[in-house]
Design a protein around this motif. Structure first.
Motif, short mmCIF file in Angstrom:
data_model
loop_
_atom_site.label_atom_id
_atom_site.label_comp_id
_atom_site.label_asym_id
_atom_site.label_seq_id
_atom_site.Cartn_x
_atom_site.Cartn_y
_atom_site.Cartn_z
N ARG A 1 -102.70 38.45 143.04
CA ARG A 1 -102.79 37.08 143.55
C ARG A 1 -104.07 36.89 144.37
O ARG A 1 -104.78 35.90 144.21
CB ARG A 1 -101.57 36.73 144.40
N GLU B 1 -99.61 42.61 135.10
CA GLU B 1 -100.34 41.45 134.59
C GLU B 1 -99.98 41.18 133.13
O GLU B 1 -99.77 40.03 132.72
CB GLU B 1 -101.84 41.70 134.73
N LEU C 1 -98.54 42.82 142.87
CA LEU C 1 -98.49 41.37 142.73
C LEU C 1 -99.37 40.68 143.77
O LEU C 1 -100.10 39.74 143.45
CB LEU C 1 -97.04 40.89 142.86
N LEU D 1 -101.34 33.24 140.57
CA LEU D 1 -100.08 33.96 140.46
C LEU D 1 -99.18 33.39 141.55
O LEU D 1 -99.41 33.61 142.74
CB LEU D 1 -100.29 35.46 140.65
N TRP E 1 -92.07 35.60 140.14
CA TRP E 1 -93.51 35.48 140.01
C TRP E 1 -93.88 34.98 138.62
O TRP E 1 -93.31 35.42 137.62
CB TRP E 1 -94.17 36.84 140.23
N GLN E 2 -94.87 34.08 138.56
CA GLN E 2 -95.34 33.60 137.27
C GLN E 2 -96.75 33.02 137.40
O GLN E 2 -97.19 32.63 138.49
CB GLN E 2 -94.41 32.52 136.71
N PHE E 3 -97.45 32.97 136.27
CA PHE E 3 -98.77 32.35 136.25
C PHE E 3 -98.61 30.84 136.18
O PHE E 3 -97.70 30.32 135.54
CB PHE E 3 -99.57 32.83 135.04
N LEU F 1 -96.42 39.62 132.86
CA LEU F 1 -96.38 38.23 133.31
C LEU F 1 -97.10 37.30 132.35
O LEU F 1 -96.76 36.12 132.24
CB LEU F 1 -96.99 38.11 134.71
#
Length: 203
Positions: A64, A30, A60, A76, A83-85, A33
């Protein structure tokens, strides 16, 4: 990637394990990211954290699901790039209201500097902006993006970082029809002679 291979491939400058931190692997993923300026692949996260890739994938998915269950304003998101916010789509009216309100606020000096770099150097990555300014510029770039003055367009082939360009709104606010109408920087640049004199005076 098993744990033994993960440990052997860990960068030399990493001298920790995920268990050293409150929240363990989930919190470490977390944290990365949160500051990453581009999507991250599970494989890359596993290498940096020296853990099994499957464990990262599990973390991940857990993150999410927890964001969805807690009805967060962000999610997420997993795409082909990693993966990205990202803001949840249902909150678009809220974000739009904030952006519209933000148009009336003046840009800070830092934001103006970053915007000028994007305008004259585009396409450019966040890391390149930070290198030119000499300080981390993620915050000001995020502000420019929220205001709609800057947008992402493609990725750098070497670093896979998102490339930033100015938007149509930027041209509208500047009263320009195209980027070709941007004023030349030449009048603001020192002549070769003055630059040489300045360099000699600093020796």
């Amino acid at each position: 990637m098993n744990s033994e291979n993960a440990s052997s491939s860990r960068p030399e400058y990493v001298d920790f394990t995920v268990d050293d931190f409150p929240g363990g692997l989930n919190a470490c993923v977390e944290a990365i990211l949160m500051v990453a300026d581009q999507p991250q692949q599970a494989e890359d996260l596993a290498r940096v954290l020296a853990v099994d890739e499957d464990a990262v994938e599990g973390a991940l998915e857990t993150l999410r699901e927890s964001y969805e269950a807690e009805h967060r304003g962000f999610e997420l998101r997993h795409t082909a790039r990693g993966w990205q916010f990202a803001n949840r789509l249902e909150f678009e009216p809220v974000v739009s209201a904030f952006v519209t309100d933000g148009q009336t606020a003046r840009l800070s000096q830092a934001a103006l500097e970053a915007l000028a770099i994007v305008a004259y150097k585009q396409p450019v990555t966040r890391a390149q902006i930070a290198a030119i300014r000499g300080v981390n510029s993620d915050g000001v770039v995020r502000s420019l993006t929220v205001r709609g003055l800057v947008r992402e367009e493609g990725t750098d082939p070497d670093s896979r970082a998102a490339l930033l360009v100015t938007s149509g709104l930027f041209l509208e606010k500047m009263g320009l029809e195209s980027l070709d109408q941007l004023p030349s920087l030449a009048p603001f640049m020192p002549s070769p002679e003055s630059a040489l004199r300045e360099a000699q005076s600093e020796e």
